[in-house]
Design an enzyme around this catalytic site. Sequence first.
Site, PDB file in Angstrom:
ATOM      1  N   SER A 159      29.598  38.676 -61.167  1.00 16.42           N
ATOM      2  CA  SER A 159      28.869  39.389 -60.117  1.00 16.42           C
ATOM      3  C   SER A 159      28.473  38.377 -59.049  1.00 16.42           C
ATOM      4  O   SER A 159      29.340  37.733 -58.477  1.00 16.42           O
ATOM      5  CB  SER A 159      27.655  40.115 -60.700  1.00 16.42           C
ATOM      6  N   THR A 160      27.182  38.199 -58.801  1.00 16.01           N
ATOM      7  CA  THR A 160      26.726  37.314 -57.734  1.00 16.01           C
ATOM      8  C   THR A 160      27.283  35.895 -57.924  1.00 16.01           C
ATOM      9  O   THR A 160      27.103  35.281 -58.966  1.00 16.01           O
ATOM     10  CB  THR A 160      25.188  37.250 -57.718  1.00 16.01           C
ATOM     11  N   HIS A 185      31.800  42.518 -59.341  1.00 13.48           N
ATOM     12  CA  HIS A 185      30.964  43.448 -58.582  1.00 13.48           C
ATOM     13  C   HIS A 185      31.131  43.134 -57.096  1.00 13.48           C
ATOM     14  O   HIS A 185      30.650  42.105 -56.610  1.00 13.48           O
ATOM     15  CB  HIS A 185      29.492  43.293 -58.963  1.00 13.48           C
ATOM     16  N   MET A 278      24.019  38.450 -61.596  1.00 16.24           N
ATOM     17  CA  MET A 278      22.692  38.996 -61.839  1.00 16.24           C
ATOM     18  C   MET A 278      22.765  40.140 -62.840  1.00 16.24           C
ATOM     19  O   MET A 278      23.720  40.910 -62.849  1.00 16.24           O
ATOM     20  CB  MET A 278      22.108  39.496 -60.516  1.00 16.24           C
ATOM     21  N   ASP A 281      25.275  43.140 -67.148  1.00 14.82           N
ATOM     22  CA  ASP A 281      26.566  43.797 -67.303  1.00 14.82           C
ATOM     23  C   ASP A 281      27.581  42.816 -67.875  1.00 14.82           C
ATOM     24  O   ASP A 281      27.714  41.689 -67.383  1.00 14.82           O
ATOM     25  CB  ASP A 281      27.051  44.319 -65.942  1.00 14.82           C
TER      26      ASP A 281
END
Length: 339
Positions: A159-160, A185, A278, A281
């Site tokens: 993600s991030t 993401h 973050m 998930d």
Amino acid sequence: MLVIDDSALMRRLMSDLLSVDPLIEVVGTAADPFIARTKIKRLSPDVLTLDVEMPRMDGLSFLGNLMRLRPMPVVMVSTLTAKGAAVTLDALAAGAVDCIAKPQADLGGGLSAYGEQLRAKVRQAANTRAVSRATAPNRPVPATAYRHPNLHVIAIGASTGGTNAILDVLSALPADTPPIVIAQHIPGAFSAAFAERLNQHSAMTVVHAGPSQPLLRGHAYVAPGGFHLRVYRRGTAWHCGTSDDEPVNGHRPSVDVLFESVAQHVGSGAGAALLTGMGSDGARGLLALRNAGAYTLAQDQPSSIVWGMPGAAVALGAAQQVAPLNQVATRLLGRGEVR
């Protein structure tokens, strides 16, 4: 936080949407990078939202100066154009922590959902640290390097900070690597450009995944933004496919959805890495993979922009190993062996 955009309407809209959250204080706005520079010195914001395309100085040039002189979390706000997507990915490579498309005139009732997404990205950015892209990249894995004979599919989730982390991993892998499936993401407006960026910097062939396609050696498949990606068995071959069913853990694509499908259909023939991001998930999915006999790896905290997702996996006991980003490629191919 500070909102930087050349449109007065957009500055007002972004400020109004962000101010709904009592944890977010918009301390100012700026119409261009020159005004922003002065306000950053005076107001000391914790986070910026930065327009990509602006007069006098574009967002990418300003970001480069900012990361060199005063690194801080930045969320890029981009128009839905091919140029905007490409520049946004350049900005992420230069140190921006996240991106979001500009709201469109036809959003209608979707403006509320857009505001929730914007506020979530800003809150997440506030909990990240600006990291120099000068850190050591993954070592290229030689074509003759050790391979585990039972490695059939590799799954990667992030993600991030993941756009850069995944690029680092793929750029270190040789052309004959087993097929890779990727859940990052990322907004749908940018995922095709992200796949193309990976393809340009990888010896593998990287594609934007479709509704149904076979998994081929030397190929990597990126989940489109707004769609889940799953792996399944058809006869003697593995395939991947996309779907637009409900988000999981607030995400679509969800790393858990991808990992759990790999655990079910590939099992001990898989290797998986959960990278920077973050939230949590992918942690549950990584545990399912480990329980199915797959090799599981989590990125370590010092090399992560945010140690949320990999940290959650470690807390669950889902990761067999924890390793810095520059060892991920070698460990995946060797299933833990570093040579």
